[in-house]
Scaffold this active site. Structure first.
Site, PDB file in Angstrom:
ATOM      1  CB  THR A 108      -4.517  42.788  90.479  1.00 17.90           C
ATOM      2  OG1 THR A 108      -4.728  41.562  91.175  1.00 17.90           O
ATOM      3  CG2 THR A 108      -3.077  42.870  89.996  1.00 17.90           C
ATOM      4  CG  ASN A 110      -1.118  50.491  87.186  1.00 16.69           C
ATOM      5  OD1 ASN A 110      -1.507  49.670  86.371  1.00 16.69           O
ATOM      6  ND2 ASN A 110      -1.559  51.720  87.234  1.00 16.69           N
ATOM      7  CG  ASP A 225      -3.810  59.104  90.534  1.00 19.96           C
ATOM      8  OD1 ASP A 225      -4.333  59.418  89.451  1.00 19.96           O
ATOM      9  OD2 ASP A 225      -3.641  57.928  90.886  1.00 19.96           O
TER      10      ASP A 225
END
Length: 488
Positions: A108, A110, A225
């Site tokens: 899981t 954001n 990122d």
């Protein structure tokens, strides 16, 4: 369409999405390895955040399947054959969630949850299904979801994921993508002594990440990122860059340039006596000037005021909030190489605030130089110093992108068009199941023992015949991938 049709009961999975917020990184294509508290999350910082958001209207139940002809480099992938077979049997010729068999929950993040799944009529090909509940997200995060879907739909590269289906149903957005069973590079680092990799392994992973970034920049995509958590490992040991929700797009103008380069020539014949040179009985390498054509496609005009990313990888111009462009990816690339080599990031402080202050300060970065170090460390430090220049105008890569970085001595000898055929390094914990890519150094251990005579013969030719080409790595360990002398 009822709920049982959308989420088949035999999947036996909880899809309630009661919480889509996590302190860990959203590893979209990760394996089932447990997430640790050491993983660094990607965040959107509150200051100087001017990210524009797109309108989010409720979408009808639709399925978008990228045509095969838009993915020429992956058209022969068996995953596409399975997708094509499923859509052929579908009543409307499209893929739906009812065609998927969810196996287990992978993680899981954001934005949503990720599941391992297969097609119901195919038990051989694994996929990752990222499911996002749009009703639980803010308008800003919804724009991130839309950006990730848009970026994934345009990718066609061996080190980047393939979007096999984009399904919008009810208030869910579902992305069917590649599954990487090898986990991520951050987890692999934690398994190494000192949390660091050998120079040869760092060169291998950095080269593949560089090629992936080059492809993204050539398409006008600034990644923003890059970190080991987002570098996933396929079952053959090669990398796959993941998580594109923090990207932004800009215009790019590809150019084709011709530049004069000096290349190391072949071994000259021994020269006679000279009052300037003396006697050189071994001969000397000559420098030859050659004209080479170069393709440059770098989004130099990219500009954004939003402050997003992982705090240890943020570039100074991003931390200061003065606006940033493509240079943030090359700064992060330098931090990435540093962490693989030293097991930590160069500006890390006792907390996030001190780390950001270290990045924004004018103090230069310092290296820990050991008395006895591996071959190639000096070249690696030189490259890192050129990447971690705090002024983006002087940072290598900002003007001509990966074209200049590829020419750095740290990457000497790599045949870039053959990069995906290289054999992955021998690293503790690196998964390499199944048939790997063909490699010109791919020799099994037993075969190597039976045919060790060819090495002796090659060494004899090199010592006595002045052989021009070298088929064996000039580095100590040739199990990683082959380097060639630049004497041709």
């Amino acid at each position: 369409m009822d709920e049982d049709t959308i989420f088949p009961t035999d999947a036996d999975l909880d899809l309630s999405f009661t919480s889509c917020t996590s302190a860990t990184t959203d590893r979209t294509f990760a394996s089932s390895s447990a997430r640790t508290s050491l993983a660094r999350s990607s965040v959107t910082l509150s200051f100087n955040d001017r990210l524009s958001t797109a309108s989010t209207t409720a979408a009808a139940t639709t399925t978008t399947l990228p045509p095969l002809y838009l993915r020429p480099h992956r058209s022969s992938d068996p995953h596409w054959s399975a997708i094509k077979a499923a859509t052929t049997l579908s009543s409307d010729g499209t893929l739906h969630l009812r065609h998927l068999k969810l196996l287990r929950h992978l993680g899981t993040g954001n934005l949503g949850r990720v599941f391992l799944c297969r097609l119901r009529d195919n038990d051989h090909e694994n996929f990752a299904l990222k499911m996002v509940d749009r009703d639980l997200l803010s308008s800003k995060k919804l724009s991130h979801v839309q950006m990730e879907a848009e970026i994934l739909s345009m990718l066609d590269h061996p080190f980047l994921p393939t979007l096999y289906a984009h399904i919008e149903v009810w208030h869910y957005t579902c992305l069917l993508i590649d599954y990487c069973p090898g986990g991520d590079l951050h987890s692999l680092l934690r398994k190494q002594v000192g949390n660091r990799l050998p120079v040869q392994a760092v060169r291998f992973f950095a080269a593949e990440v560089l090629v992936a970034l080059e492809y993204l920049h050539a398409n006008g995509v600034v990644y923003r990122d890059l970190k080991p958590e987002n570098v996933l490992l396929r079952e053959d040991g090669h990398i796959m860059l993941s998580d594109f929700d923090l990207c932004f797009k800009a215009d790019v103008v590809p150019t084709f340039e011709c530049r004069l380069h000096k290349k190391l020539g072949s071994l000259d014949k021994p020269r006679g006596y000279s009052c300037f040179r003396g006697v050189d009985r071994r001969g000397a390498k000559s420098r030859q000037e050659v004209v080479e054509a170069e393709f440059v496609a770098e989004p130099t005009a990219a500009f954004s005021m939003s402050c997003v990313g992982t705090h240890e990888y943020l570039a100074p111009e991003l931390v200061c909030g003065s606006g940033h462009g493509n240079g943030v990816d090359w700064w992060a690339f330098g931090v990435f190489i540093y962490e693989l080599l030293y097991g930590t990031t160069p500006f890390k402080g006792v907390n996030k605030e001190s780390t950001l202050r270290n990045i924004a300060s004018t103090r230069d970065m310092r290296f820990r130089v050991a008395e006895m170090e591996e071959e190639g460390m000096a070249e690696a430090r030189d490259l890192i110093e050129k990447l971690l220049v705090k002024d983006p105008r002087r940072r290598v890569g900002c003007a001509r992108g990966a074209t200049d970085i590829k020419r750095h001595p740290f990457f000497d000898g790599i045949k870039w068009p053959l990069i995906r055929t290289y054999k992955p390094p021998e690293v503790r914990g690196l998964l390499r199941r199944g048939r790997s890519h063909v490699s010109h150094v791919r020799v099994g251990a037993s075969l190597l023992r039976r045919r060790c005579w060819w090495k002796k013969g090659l060494d004899y030719l090199k010592r006595n015949k002045g052989i021009k080409y070298s088929l064996v790595s000039k580095h100590s360990n040739n199990n990683y991938y082959s380097y060639f002398n630049k004497s041709y």
